[in-house]
Motif scaffolding. Structure first.
Motif, PDB file in Angstrom:
ATOM      1  N   SER A 189     -65.469  -1.608 -37.147  1.00  0.00           N
ATOM      2  CA  SER A 189     -64.589  -2.134 -36.100  1.00  0.00           C
ATOM      3  C   SER A 189     -63.540  -3.033 -36.748  1.00  0.00           C
ATOM      4  O   SER A 189     -62.354  -2.981 -36.393  1.00  0.00           O
ATOM      5  CB  SER A 189     -65.390  -2.931 -35.065  1.00  0.00           C
ATOM      6  OG  SER A 189     -66.272  -2.072 -34.379  1.00  0.00           O
TER       7      SER A 189
ATOM      8  N   VAL B 291     -60.907  -0.798 -38.354  1.00  0.00           N
ATOM      9  CA  VAL B 291     -59.933  -0.213 -37.418  1.00  0.00           C
ATOM     10  C   VAL B 291     -58.958  -1.284 -36.931  1.00  0.00           C
ATOM     11  O   VAL B 291     -57.743  -1.054 -36.874  1.00  0.00           O
ATOM     12  CB  VAL B 291     -60.643   0.466 -36.217  1.00  0.00           C
ATOM     13  CG1 VAL B 291     -59.611   1.003 -35.237  1.00  0.00           C
ATOM     14  CG2 VAL B 291     -61.545   1.599 -36.705  1.00  0.00           C
ATOM     15  N   LEU B 292     -59.460  -2.489 -36.629  1.00  0.00           N
ATOM     16  CA  LEU B 292     -58.568  -3.567 -36.183  1.00  0.00           C
ATOM     17  C   LEU B 292     -57.584  -3.935 -37.289  1.00  0.00           C
ATOM     18  O   LEU B 292     -56.415  -4.241 -37.022  1.00  0.00           O
ATOM     19  CB  LEU B 292     -59.387  -4.792 -35.751  1.00  0.00           C
ATOM     20  CG  LEU B 292     -60.261  -4.578 -34.509  1.00  0.00           C
ATOM     21  CD1 LEU B 292     -61.093  -5.829 -34.226  1.00  0.00           C
ATOM     22  CD2 LEU B 292     -59.417  -4.217 -33.284  1.00  0.00           C
TER      23      LEU B 292
ATOM     24  N   LEU C 181     -54.913  -1.224 -37.357  1.00  0.00           N
ATOM     25  CA  LEU C 181     -54.003  -1.411 -36.219  1.00  0.00           C
ATOM     26  C   LEU C 181     -53.026  -2.551 -36.490  1.00  0.00           C
ATOM     27  O   LEU C 181     -51.830  -2.446 -36.232  1.00  0.00           O
ATOM     28  CB  LEU C 181     -54.806  -1.701 -34.942  1.00  0.00           C
ATOM     29  CG  LEU C 181     -55.541  -0.516 -34.309  1.00  0.00           C
ATOM     30  CD1 LEU C 181     -56.486  -1.004 -33.210  1.00  0.00           C
ATOM     31  CD2 LEU C 181     -54.543   0.503 -33.733  1.00  0.00           C
TER      32      LEU C 181
ATOM     33  N   TRP D 161     -50.409  -1.725 -39.146  1.00  0.00           N
ATOM     34  CA  TRP D 161     -49.378  -0.808 -38.666  1.00  0.00           C
ATOM     35  C   TRP D 161     -48.450  -1.482 -37.664  1.00  0.00           C
ATOM     36  O   TRP D 161     -47.232  -1.382 -37.754  1.00  0.00           O
ATOM     37  CB  TRP D 161     -50.020   0.446 -38.052  1.00  0.00           C
ATOM     38  CG  TRP D 161     -48.976   1.477 -37.749  1.00  0.00           C
ATOM     39  CD1 TRP D 161     -48.578   1.907 -36.535  1.00  0.00           C
ATOM     40  CD2 TRP D 161     -48.169   2.166 -38.712  1.00  0.00           C
ATOM     41  NE1 TRP D 161     -47.564   2.825 -36.662  1.00  0.00           N
ATOM     42  CE2 TRP D 161     -47.290   3.007 -37.988  1.00  0.00           C
ATOM     43  CE3 TRP D 161     -48.082   2.141 -40.112  1.00  0.00           C
ATOM     44  CZ2 TRP D 161     -46.355   3.834 -38.629  1.00  0.00           C
ATOM     45  CZ3 TRP D 161     -47.148   2.962 -40.742  1.00  0.00           C
ATOM     46  CH2 TRP D 161     -46.308   3.790 -39.998  1.00  0.00           C
TER      47      TRP D 161
ATOM     48  N   LEU E 113     -68.414  -7.215 -28.885  1.00  0.00           N
ATOM     49  CA  LEU E 113     -68.539  -5.794 -28.527  1.00  0.00           C
ATOM     50  C   LEU E 113     -69.941  -5.240 -28.803  1.00  0.00           C
ATOM     51  O   LEU E 113     -70.301  -4.188 -28.316  1.00  0.00           O
ATOM     52  CB  LEU E 113     -67.513  -4.953 -29.310  1.00  0.00           C
ATOM     53  CG  LEU E 113     -66.045  -5.161 -28.953  1.00  0.00           C
ATOM     54  CD1 LEU E 113     -65.151  -4.365 -29.906  1.00  0.00           C
ATOM     55  CD2 LEU E 113     -65.767  -4.753 -27.515  1.00  0.00           C
TER      56      LEU E 113
ATOM     57  N   ALA F 226     -65.997   1.188 -28.179  1.00  0.00           N
ATOM     58  CA  ALA F 226     -65.199   0.341 -27.290  1.00  0.00           C
ATOM     59  C   ALA F 226     -63.733   0.342 -27.728  1.00  0.00           C
ATOM     60  O   ALA F 226     -62.821   0.341 -26.893  1.00  0.00           O
ATOM     61  CB  ALA F 226     -65.755  -1.089 -27.288  1.00  0.00           C
ATOM     62  N   ILE F 227     -63.525   0.343 -29.037  1.00  0.00           N
ATOM     63  CA  ILE F 227     -62.145   0.386 -29.548  1.00  0.00           C
ATOM     64  C   ILE F 227     -61.482   1.705 -29.155  1.00  0.00           C
ATOM     65  O   ILE F 227     -60.321   1.750 -28.744  1.00  0.00           O
ATOM     66  CB  ILE F 227     -62.132   0.178 -31.081  1.00  0.00           C
ATOM     67  CG1 ILE F 227     -62.484  -1.281 -31.404  1.00  0.00           C
ATOM     68  CG2 ILE F 227     -60.784   0.543 -31.677  1.00  0.00           C
ATOM     69  CD1 ILE F 227     -62.681  -1.571 -32.873  1.00  0.00           C
TER      70      ILE F 227
ATOM     71  N   TYR G 208     -58.090   1.774 -26.949  1.00  0.00           N
ATOM     72  CA  TYR G 208     -56.807   2.128 -27.559  1.00  0.00           C
ATOM     73  C   TYR G 208     -56.435   3.607 -27.514  1.00  0.00           C
ATOM     74  O   TYR G 208     -55.255   3.950 -27.673  1.00  0.00           O
ATOM     75  CB  TYR G 208     -56.776   1.674 -29.026  1.00  0.00           C
ATOM     76  CG  TYR G 208     -56.760   0.178 -29.193  1.00  0.00           C
ATOM     77  CD1 TYR G 208     -55.585  -0.557 -28.946  1.00  0.00           C
ATOM     78  CD2 TYR G 208     -57.887  -0.516 -29.606  1.00  0.00           C
ATOM     79  CE1 TYR G 208     -55.557  -1.932 -29.101  1.00  0.00           C
ATOM     80  CE2 TYR G 208     -57.877  -1.898 -29.761  1.00  0.00           C
ATOM     81  CZ  TYR G 208     -56.707  -2.600 -29.507  1.00  0.00           C
ATOM     82  OH  TYR G 208     -56.683  -3.952 -29.663  1.00  0.00           O
TER      83      TYR G 208
ATOM     84  N   PRO H 112     -52.010   4.118 -30.622  1.00  0.00           N
ATOM     85  CA  PRO H 112     -51.194   3.196 -31.423  1.00  0.00           C
ATOM     86  C   PRO H 112     -50.984   3.654 -32.872  1.00  0.00           C
ATOM     87  O   PRO H 112     -50.116   3.124 -33.569  1.00  0.00           O
ATOM     88  CB  PRO H 112     -51.994   1.891 -31.391  1.00  0.00           C
ATOM     89  CG  PRO H 112     -53.398   2.301 -31.071  1.00  0.00           C
ATOM     90  CD  PRO H 112     -53.293   3.512 -30.217  1.00  0.00           C
ATOM     91  N   LEU H 113     -51.777   4.627 -33.333  1.00  0.00           N
ATOM     92  CA  LEU H 113     -51.604   5.129 -34.697  1.00  0.00           C
ATOM     93  C   LEU H 113     -51.042   6.556 -34.683  1.00  0.00           C
ATOM     94  O   LEU H 113     -51.270   7.335 -35.620  1.00  0.00           O
ATOM     95  CB  LEU H 113     -52.941   5.098 -35.456  1.00  0.00           C
ATOM     96  CG  LEU H 113     -53.579   3.714 -35.664  1.00  0.00           C
ATOM     97  CD1 LEU H 113     -54.956   3.840 -36.320  1.00  0.00           C
ATOM     98  CD2 LEU H 113     -52.679   2.819 -36.529  1.00  0.00           C
TER      99      LEU H 113
ATOM    100  N   LEU I  35     -57.198   7.484 -32.162  1.00  0.00           N
ATOM    101  CA  LEU I  35     -56.074   6.557 -31.988  1.00  0.00           C
ATOM    102  C   LEU I  35     -54.765   7.195 -32.443  1.00  0.00           C
ATOM    103  O   LEU I  35     -53.722   6.536 -32.473  1.00  0.00           O
ATOM    104  CB  LEU I  35     -56.344   5.253 -32.755  1.00  0.00           C
ATOM    105  CG  LEU I  35     -57.067   4.130 -31.990  1.00  0.00           C
ATOM    106  CD1 LEU I  35     -58.252   4.620 -31.199  1.00  0.00           C
ATOM    107  CD2 LEU I  35     -57.498   3.014 -32.946  1.00  0.00           C
TER     108      LEU I  35
END
Lengths: 147, 295
Positions: free
Chosen positions: A78, A81-82, A85, A88, A112, B40-41, B45, B50-51, B76
């Motif tokens: 997680s 991925v954050l 994001l 980017w 989460l 959850a991500i 998203y 967003p990607l 994503l």
């Protein structure tokens, strides 16, 4: 390694194989290597005593088993991925350097995962939060806190 | 395996056995239930993508859990290519399932060092000669290969120097081979590169060192030092998987044995707990007085 006890098991769980002198062991005079099965080798020394080397000195948990369990990796990934994001989204403002994710996101990643293990978080009242000097919704610790 | 890993095949993936895909898919669906953060991500998203179209290269153990990570990135919107970051760490059924879903993955359990670095290069080489826009790295091998290639083209003589070990020579041979084919290859690859996120302690050390030496080419996020990474993965992860590895390899009773753990950081703590839990008598070695004082 030569001085290790008979039947000792040697393994490394660090990222690279340079924590154990595998090349030196393989090149050592009079030492015999016998493969038992994939990622398990027995080394016999001239005096007859034997040791076992796992995964040729590479990380044993992934070489001999299947690595960490899903639940813990969900936390790590997680964050990955954050991070992707964030890199980017802010690609035009980020300068070259090494950064860590803000504590707010760290807390979010933890949040989460709580429901899955049946945790219900307690919520601070405004008064309690004021006393502690933290926002009701976090972050709850200073940057220096070490957990 | 053959040298042709550098050439593009029609399938654009290389795994041990694609027929393992169904087994892999079943285990991935179990893992999804155990990975609530990633799911959850996705939920949050995926609708916005967003990607969208972003080219991502991953160099990270190609396991079932990593498959869930990869599919989160593709959900994503990203266009993903992947290699493992260790010659033994791939779970072949996970790689097969991902490949069958159309993702370009180059990984199998028991790669040679030559194969390993070629797989990394193929994961870096996106379509139409382009490089990645983002890198997910674990241990820093993808980042290292790109930097060393770029520096070679900038006139560095590192690739021609004497190597300390076999793996270093394998990297140099690959870089020189690519350089002979296209002396601007790495500049092309780096052109659109916007960042890297690094998974582990070792890779993070490399990043800080490169940055200190003014060699780092892109912004980097140190994921390892997120609390929800190092204080969980390194500790609880090793607590689970160390004895798992020992048992599958040796199936020897650990109770009553003396176990020596070298180092008492997060990983060492997890390993010590793991062995203690099995009833081993655990001895720690340390150089750091603070860690040595910890329980």
């Amino acid at each position: 390694m030569q001085r290790m006890k008979d039947q000792a098991i040697v393994a490394n769980i660090g990222h690279f194989d340079n924590e154990i002198q595998v090349d030196a062991l393989n090149a050592a005079k009079g030492v015999k290597k016998t493969n038992i099965k994939p990622q398990v080798d027995k080394y016999t020394f001239p005096d007859g005593h034997e040791i076992f080397l796992l995964a040729e000195g590479r990380l044993v948990n992934l070489g001999c088993a299947t690595g960490h369990p899903s639940f813990v990796m969900s936390n790590s990934f997680s964050n990955q991925v954050l991070a992707q994001l964030d890199l980017w989204k802010n690609r035009d403002t980020y300068k070259v350097g090494v950064y860590v994710l803000p504590k707010k996101l760290d807390e979010e990643v933890a949040r989460l995962h709580l429901q899955k293990i049946g945790v219900k978080l307690t919520r601070l009242s405004e008064r309690q939060a004021d006393y502690l000097g933290v926002p009701v919704d976090g972050p709850f610790k200073s940057e220096n806190y070490r957990y | 395996m053959e040298q042709s890993i550098l050439e593009r095949t029609k399938a654009d993936y290389k795994v041990a056995d694609i027929s393992l895909a169904d087994f892999g898919r079943k285990e991935i669906s179990i893992a999804e239930k155990e990975m609530p953060g990633l799911m959850a991500i996705r939920e949050k998203y995926a609708p916005q993508k967003p990607l969208a179209g972003v080219r991502i290269t991953g160099s990270l153990h190609m396991t079932i859990q990593t498959a869930v990570l990869i599919e989160t990135l593709t959900d994503l919107g990203a266009s993903v290519r992947w290699a493992s970051c260790n010659i033994f760490s791939t779970q072949d059924h996970a790689a097969a399932a991902i490949a069958k879903d159309g993702i370009s993955v180059f990984a199998w359990k028991g790669e040679s060092l030559e194969d390993y670095w070629r797989c990394t290069y193929r994961a870096i080489s996106h379509l139409e000669g382009k490089g990645p826009q983002l890198v997910v790295d674990d241990g820093g091998d993808a980042t290292l290969l790109i930097h060393k290639g770029y520096e070679l083209e900038e006139g560095s003589d590192w690739a021609k120097t004497k190597s300390e070990n076999k793996e270093e020579q394998v990297i140099k041979d690959l870089l020189l081979e690519i350089h002979r084919e296209n002396p601007y290859r790495w500049h092309e690859i780096v052109k659109d590169w916007r960042g890297v996120s690094e998974e582990t302690t070792t890779g993070v050390h490399r990043l800080y060192k490169m940055h200190q030496e003014n060699r780092l080419l892109v912004p980097a996020i140190n994921v390892n030092d997120s609390v929800t990474k190092s204080k969980f993965d390194n500790l609880y992860g090793c607590r689970h998987s160390l004895v798992d590895g020992l048992n599958r390899a040796m199936d020897v009773m650990l109770a009553g044995k003396v176990a020596v753990v070298c180092g008492y950081g997060d990983v060492g703590k997890g390993c010590a707990q793991s062995l203690r839990g099995q009833g081993a008598r655990v001895v720690i070695t340390e150089v750091d007085p603070i860690n040595a004082l910890q329980y």
